[in-house]
Design an enzyme around this catalytic site. Sequence first.
Site, mmCIF file in Angstrom:
data_model
loop_
_atom_site.group_PDB
_atom_site.id
_atom_site.type_symbol
_atom_site.label_atom_id
_atom_site.label_comp_id
_atom_site.label_asym_id
_atom_site.label_seq_id
_atom_site.Cartn_x
_atom_site.Cartn_y
_atom_site.Cartn_z
ATOM 1 N N CYS A 8 37.166 38.428 37.413
ATOM 2 C CA CYS A 8 37.992 38.122 36.238
ATOM 3 C C CYS A 8 37.874 36.624 35.961
ATOM 4 O O CYS A 8 36.937 35.972 36.437
ATOM 5 C CB CYS A 8 39.439 38.586 36.422
ATOM 6 S SG CYS A 8 40.361 37.750 37.725
ATOM 7 N N ASN A 55 40.643 34.679 38.968
ATOM 8 C CA ASN A 55 40.638 35.282 40.316
ATOM 9 C C ASN A 55 41.994 35.139 41.007
ATOM 10 O O ASN A 55 42.074 34.986 42.224
ATOM 11 C CB ASN A 55 39.506 34.699 41.190
ATOM 12 C CG ASN A 55 39.219 35.490 42.467
ATOM 13 O OD1 ASN A 55 38.831 34.924 43.481
ATOM 14 N ND2 ASN A 55 39.432 36.778 42.463
ATOM 15 N N ASP A 74 45.075 40.639 30.194
ATOM 16 C CA ASP A 74 45.288 39.580 31.182
ATOM 17 C C ASP A 74 46.775 39.322 31.378
ATOM 18 O O ASP A 74 47.440 38.756 30.500
ATOM 19 C CB ASP A 74 44.582 38.301 30.718
ATOM 20 C CG ASP A 74 44.445 37.309 31.863
ATOM 21 O OD1 ASP A 74 45.249 37.400 32.824
ATOM 22 O OD2 ASP A 74 43.541 36.476 31.816
ATOM 23 N N CYS A 117 44.882 37.037 39.215
ATOM 24 C CA CYS A 117 45.700 38.165 38.721
ATOM 25 C C CYS A 117 44.979 39.506 38.846
ATOM 26 O O CYS A 117 45.298 40.321 39.715
ATOM 27 C CB CYS A 117 46.112 37.944 37.268
ATOM 28 S SG CYS A 117 47.159 36.496 37.012
ATOM 29 N N ARG A 118 43.992 39.744 37.964
ATOM 30 C CA ARG A 118 43.421 41.094 37.860
ATOM 31 C C ARG A 118 42.417 41.427 38.958
ATOM 32 O O ARG A 118 42.507 42.495 39.581
ATOM 33 C CB ARG A 118 42.746 41.259 36.481
ATOM 34 C CG ARG A 118 43.717 41.237 35.339
ATOM 35 C CD ARG A 118 43.017 41.045 34.011
ATOM 36 N NE ARG A 118 42.357 39.731 33.947
ATOM 37 C CZ ARG A 118 41.536 39.322 32.995
ATOM 38 N NH1 ARG A 118 41.253 40.155 32.006
ATOM 39 N NH2 ARG A 118 41.003 38.120 33.017
ATOM 40 N N SER A 119 41.429 40.546 39.191
ATOM 41 C CA SER A 119 40.387 40.940 40.162
ATOM 42 C C SER A 119 40.908 40.972 41.606
ATOM 43 O O SER A 119 40.502 41.862 42.358
ATOM 44 C CB SER A 119 39.111 40.105 40.019
ATOM 45 O OG SER A 119 39.324 38.746 40.296
HETATM 46 P P1 4NP Z 1 43.007 36.472 35.825
HETATM 47 O O1 4NP Z 1 44.119 35.714 34.930
HETATM 48 O O2 4NP Z 1 41.677 36.175 35.154
HETATM 49 O O3 4NP Z 1 43.373 37.907 35.747
HETATM 50 O O4 4NP Z 1 43.130 35.877 37.209
HETATM 51 C C1 4NP Z 1 44.100 34.348 34.667
HETATM 52 C C2 4NP Z 1 44.529 33.460 35.621
HETATM 53 C C3 4NP Z 1 44.562 32.098 35.321
HETATM 54 C C4 4NP Z 1 44.125 31.648 34.091
HETATM 55 C C5 4NP Z 1 43.686 32.548 33.139
HETATM 56 C C6 4NP Z 1 43.668 33.902 33.435
HETATM 57 N N1 4NP Z 1 44.183 30.265 33.760
HETATM 58 O O5 4NP Z 1 43.838 29.902 32.626
HETATM 59 O O6 4NP Z 1 44.531 29.460 34.635
#
Ligand code: 4NP
Length: 165
Positions: free
Chosen positions: A9, A12, A132, A14-16
């Site tokens: 994702c 790294n 997300d 939240c989702r993955s």
């Molecule tokens: P993820 O979500 O891709 O599911 O881990 C996010 C986590 C952090 C950020 C964006 C998306 N960020 O911009 O910091």
Amino acid sequence: MKARILFVCLGNICRSPMAEAVMRHQVEQAKLTDQIMVDSAGTGDWHLGHPPHEGTRDQLDQHQISHQGMKARLVTPDDYNTFDYIVCMDTNNLRDVRKLFFGEGKATAEESKRLFTFMELLPAKGIADVPDPYYENNFPFVYELVDSGCKELLKRVKADLKLNE
Ligand code: 4NP
């Protein structure tokens, strides 16, 4: 180890990592830990070394799934050689990972085969991207998608490894 799965994702956190923990749990329940390895990585470097987001940890805790020791890392070009299934949580992640692995050049059909989006595992849902939760704060909804998609992926990997026969 016969099959290696990498979830990707953006951050790294939240989702993955949620998919990694849920998939590992399902692999453990199926007693296939000696056959299937699971990891996750991100395309962005804001959270390197950080544990999963509190919203992801909450969902995993609620379902008694371990997230112990998990830390965010970046996806690397070498991951293409290591992993048999590279599952991107959204279409932007897929585009970024393709670029990292293949540059501006076009991947062959064979090269593209091991790279796909998570929602391709759940075609009946009719959505292209795992939303997300970092922005949408919809962790329970994302957990349900992740749980269902991982079950489909486990079926696919078992079929590929001919473990159903
Ligand atoms: P993820 O979500 O891709 O599911 O881990 C996010 C986590 C952090 C950020 C964006 C998306 N960020 O911009 O910091």
